[in-house]
Design a protein around this motif. Structure first.
Motif, PDB file in Angstrom:
ATOM      1  N   ASP A   1     -84.430  78.906 -15.977  1.00 53.01           N
ATOM      2  CA  ASP A   1     -85.399  79.194 -17.025  1.00 53.01           C
ATOM      3  C   ASP A   1     -84.797  78.864 -18.378  1.00 53.01           C
ATOM      4  O   ASP A   1     -83.720  79.365 -18.731  1.00 53.01           O
ATOM      5  N   PRO A   2     -85.463  78.043 -19.167  1.00 53.01           N
ATOM      6  CA  PRO A   2     -84.908  77.637 -20.459  1.00 53.01           C
ATOM      7  C   PRO A   2     -85.253  78.607 -21.574  1.00 53.01           C
ATOM      8  O   PRO A   2     -86.198  79.387 -21.476  1.00 53.01           O
ATOM      9  N   LEU A   3     -84.474  78.554 -22.612  1.00 54.32           N
ATOM     10  CA  LEU A   3     -84.791  79.222 -23.870  1.00 54.32           C
ATOM     11  C   LEU A   3     -85.119  78.139 -24.880  1.00 54.32           C
ATOM     12  O   LEU A   3     -84.539  77.055 -24.836  1.00 54.32           O
ATOM     13  N   GLU A   4     -86.024  78.430 -25.790  1.00 49.53           N
ATOM     14  CA  GLU A   4     -86.462  77.389 -26.715  1.00 49.53           C
ATOM     15  C   GLU A   4     -86.685  77.951 -28.109  1.00 49.53           C
ATOM     16  O   GLU A   4     -87.094  79.108 -28.276  1.00 49.53           O
ATOM     17  N   THR A   5     -86.391  77.125 -29.099  1.00 48.02           N
ATOM     18  CA  THR A   5     -86.659  77.497 -30.480  1.00 48.02           C
ATOM     19  C   THR A   5     -87.031  76.246 -31.268  1.00 48.02           C
ATOM     20  O   THR A   5     -86.647  75.138 -30.881  1.00 48.02           O
ATOM     21  N   LEU A   6     -87.777  76.446 -32.317  1.00 53.96           N
ATOM     22  CA  LEU A   6     -88.087  75.353 -33.239  1.00 53.96           C
ATOM     23  C   LEU A   6     -87.338  75.627 -34.527  1.00 53.96           C
ATOM     24  O   LEU A   6     -87.634  76.595 -35.234  1.00 53.96           O
ATOM     25  N   HIS A   7     -86.360  74.794 -34.796  1.00 56.61           N
ATOM     26  CA  HIS A   7     -85.593  74.958 -36.040  1.00 56.61           C
ATOM     27  C   HIS A   7     -86.289  74.159 -37.137  1.00 56.61           C
ATOM     28  O   HIS A   7     -86.429  72.937 -37.035  1.00 56.61           O
ATOM     29  N   THR A   8     -86.719  74.839 -38.181  1.00 54.91           N
ATOM     30  CA  THR A   8     -87.391  74.195 -39.300  1.00 54.91           C
ATOM     31  C   THR A   8     -86.602  74.449 -40.571  1.00 54.91           C
ATOM     32  O   THR A   8     -86.321  75.599 -40.921  1.00 54.91           O
ATOM     33  N   SER A   9     -86.227  73.382 -41.233  1.00 57.18           N
ATOM     34  CA  SER A   9     -85.436  73.458 -42.452  1.00 57.18           C
ATOM     35  C   SER A   9     -86.339  73.331 -43.673  1.00 57.18           C
ATOM     36  O   SER A   9     -87.474  72.849 -43.579  1.00 57.18           O
TER      37      SER A   9
ATOM     38  N   ASP B   1     -90.383  66.516 -36.639  1.00 56.93           N
ATOM     39  CA  ASP B   1     -90.861  65.894 -37.873  1.00 56.93           C
ATOM     40  C   ASP B   1     -89.688  65.817 -38.846  1.00 56.93           C
ATOM     41  O   ASP B   1     -88.548  66.054 -38.466  1.00 56.93           O
ATOM     42  N   ARG B   2     -89.964  65.504 -40.081  1.00 63.54           N
ATOM     43  CA  ARG B   2     -88.900  65.244 -41.050  1.00 63.54           C
ATOM     44  C   ARG B   2     -87.963  66.435 -41.251  1.00 63.54           C
ATOM     45  O   ARG B   2     -86.793  66.257 -41.578  1.00 63.54           O
ATOM     46  N   CYS B   3     -88.456  67.632 -41.022  1.00 61.15           N
ATOM     47  CA  CYS B   3     -87.647  68.825 -41.278  1.00 61.15           C
ATOM     48  C   CYS B   3     -87.461  69.717 -40.052  1.00 61.15           C
ATOM     49  O   CYS B   3     -86.866  70.798 -40.180  1.00 61.15           O
ATOM     50  N   SER B   4     -87.958  69.315 -38.890  1.00 63.95           N
ATOM     51  CA  SER B   4     -87.956  70.214 -37.730  1.00 63.95           C
ATOM     52  C   SER B   4     -87.325  69.576 -36.497  1.00 63.95           C
ATOM     53  O   SER B   4     -87.516  68.381 -36.234  1.00 63.95           O
ATOM     54  N   VAL B   5     -86.619  70.395 -35.735  1.00 63.98           N
ATOM     55  CA  VAL B   5     -86.006  69.986 -34.475  1.00 63.98           C
ATOM     56  C   VAL B   5     -86.307  71.046 -33.422  1.00 63.98           C
ATOM     57  O   VAL B   5     -86.082  72.233 -33.659  1.00 63.98           O
ATOM     58  N   ARG B   6     -86.828  70.604 -32.285  1.00 66.30           N
ATOM     59  CA  ARG B   6     -87.063  71.531 -31.173  1.00 66.30           C
ATOM     60  C   ARG B   6     -85.826  71.556 -30.292  1.00 66.30           C
ATOM     61  O   ARG B   6     -85.310  70.505 -29.897  1.00 66.30           O
ATOM     62  N   VAL B   7     -85.353  72.759 -29.993  1.00 63.82           N
ATOM     63  CA  VAL B   7     -84.123  72.932 -29.225  1.00 63.82           C
ATOM     64  C   VAL B   7     -84.411  73.749 -27.979  1.00 63.82           C
ATOM     65  O   VAL B   7     -84.983  74.842 -28.059  1.00 63.82           O
ATOM     66  N   THR B   8     -84.028  73.232 -26.826  1.00 63.62           N
ATOM     67  CA  THR B   8     -84.154  73.927 -25.551  1.00 63.62           C
ATOM     68  C   THR B   8     -82.762  74.074 -24.954  1.00 63.62           C
ATOM     69  O   THR B   8     -81.958  73.146 -25.018  1.00 63.62           O
ATOM     70  N   ALA B   9     -82.474  75.245 -24.396  1.00 62.26           N
ATOM     71  CA  ALA B   9     -81.129  75.493 -23.867  1.00 62.26           C
ATOM     72  C   ALA B   9     -81.196  76.193 -22.525  1.00 62.26           C
ATOM     73  O   ALA B   9     -82.093  77.007 -22.266  1.00 62.26           O
ATOM     74  N   TRP B  10     -80.227  75.866 -21.662  1.00 61.04           N
ATOM     75  CA  TRP B  10     -80.097  76.467 -20.342  1.00 61.04           C
ATOM     76  C   TRP B  10     -78.670  76.999 -20.190  1.00 61.04           C
ATOM     77  O   TRP B  10     -77.745  76.524 -20.839  1.00 61.04           O
ATOM     78  N   GLY B  11     -78.504  77.954 -19.277  1.00 63.03           N
ATOM     79  CA  GLY B  11     -77.170  78.428 -18.937  1.00 63.03           C
ATOM     80  C   GLY B  11     -76.845  79.791 -19.518  1.00 63.03           C
ATOM     81  O   GLY B  11     -77.565  80.327 -20.375  1.00 63.03           O
ATOM     82  N   ASP B  12     -75.717  80.349 -19.076  1.00 63.73           N
ATOM     83  CA  ASP B  12     -75.304  81.676 -19.525  1.00 63.73           C
ATOM     84  C   ASP B  12     -75.042  81.723 -21.029  1.00 63.73           C
ATOM     85  O   ASP B  12     -75.145  82.777 -21.650  1.00 63.73           O
ATOM     86  N   GLY B  13     -74.677  80.597 -21.608  1.00 63.98           N
ATOM     87  CA  GLY B  13     -74.394  80.568 -23.041  1.00 63.98           C
ATOM     88  C   GLY B  13     -75.577  80.148 -23.891  1.00 63.98           C
ATOM     89  O   GLY B  13     -75.419  79.912 -25.097  1.00 63.98           O
TER      90      GLY B  13
END
Length: 308
Positions: free
Chosen positions: A6-14, A63-75
């Motif tokens: 199961d992944p974790l996800e966030t949208l990083h917007t600067s 987009d110009r200021c945003s990156v979608r990040v998905t992560a898996w694993g214990d860390g």
């Protein structure tokens, strides 16, 4: 593909422009890096070993200021907490005021270029040691072979062949003959084992100032100015970390900005007014395509240390 979790996800917007690919490019060690991969759809995959465990991450520029990040694993949780630093949110260039027209134009064209901060010292230090005084092709091959052999499979749906960088205790136990088979000479292999033995103390350097962090790294025999700078650029997010001693860098700076080669002392003197942004200037030359170094002879031969 590895078994998915199961992944974790966030949208990083600067609140300012962000060039993800260019910002994170220095973290990769060649196209075959088992810890850093760019896929055909433009996704950037990375693996890392956080204190809480291994993690695989997928970063996609939205987009110009945003990156979608998905992560898996214990860390994964811990990795997501580190995303702002990884994407250079703490890196600002408001006081960067170059006078050379090439740098002025590059800075104007690439406002989203940042200096990343991974916070993971050993993961930057081992490949930097492998790159000491050898051809980059050979160093990348050594890194690929060692991590593939000793790193664990990447968690989640990572691209085939990706591995998690080995922990310090694994680097300490790599036999000398395996370093040799990977093309690593005894001096570099001893340095890797030495830094692995004090890895906890070196990881603490992320809490220090860049100057103090570099000083701590250089307390280990085999770690000099060049290697400490290479780690500073990646693990500490040091925009001033200048790789003095690099085989090509001084000449590249000279040809790019002056139309003639420089040696290391000349480069240091010339870039002094750009403190604390000397490494930023180097990255701008690289990303803008204005880095120049004429070729006057045959390509440097790749030394095979396995035959020695």
């Amino acid at each position: 593909m590895t078994v998915s979790a199961d992944p974790l996800e966030t949208l990083h917007t600067s609140d300012r422009p962000l060039l993800m690919a260019a910002t994170l490019a220095p973290l990769g060690r060649g196209r075959g890096d088992p810890c850093h991969r760019v896929t055909a759809d433009g996704s950037l995959w990375r693996t890392t070993l956080m204190p809480s465990g291994p993690a695989t991450c997928r970063l996609v520029q939205v987009d110009r200021c945003s990156v979608r990040v998905t992560a898996w694993g214990d860390g994964a949780h811990e990795f997501l907490d580190s995303v702002p630093d990884l994407l250079g949110e703490c890196d600002t260039a408001t006081d960067f005021a170059p006078e050379h027209p090439i740098l002025v134009e590059a800075h104007r064209r690439y406002p989203g270029l940042r200096i990343p901060r991974t916070g993971r010292v050993l993961e930057s230090l081992v490949p930097a040691i492998l790159e000491q005084k050898v051809h980059g092709i050979a160093a990348r091959a050594s890194w690929r072979r060692l991590v593939t052999a000793h790193g664990e499979d990447a968690p989640g749906p990572a691209p085939t062949g990706m591995r998690v960088p080995p922990p310090a205790e694994v680097w300490r136990r790599v036999p000398s003959w395996e370093f040799h088979r990977a093309g690593v000479d005894p001096k570099r292999s001893r340095t890797i084992v030495a830094v692995a033995a004090v890895a906890d103390r070196l990881e603490e350097a992320v809490t220090l100032s860049p100057v103090d962090a570099a000083r701590r790294l250089r307390m280990v025999p085999g770690i000099g100015q060049w290697t400490a700078a290479e780690v500073g650029q990646r693990a500490f997010g040091d925009a001033d970390a200048l790789s003095v001693g690099d085989f090509h860098l001084a000449a590249m700076v000279g040809w790019s900005l002056l139309g003639r080669p420089l040696d290391d002392p000349g480069m240091v003197e010339y870039l002094e007014p750009l403190r604390p942004h000397r490494y930023r200037a180097i990255r701008l030359l690289e990303v803008s395509g204005t880095a120049v170094k004429p070729k006057f002879g045959p390509r440097t031969a790749v030394t095979d240390h396995r035959s020695r």
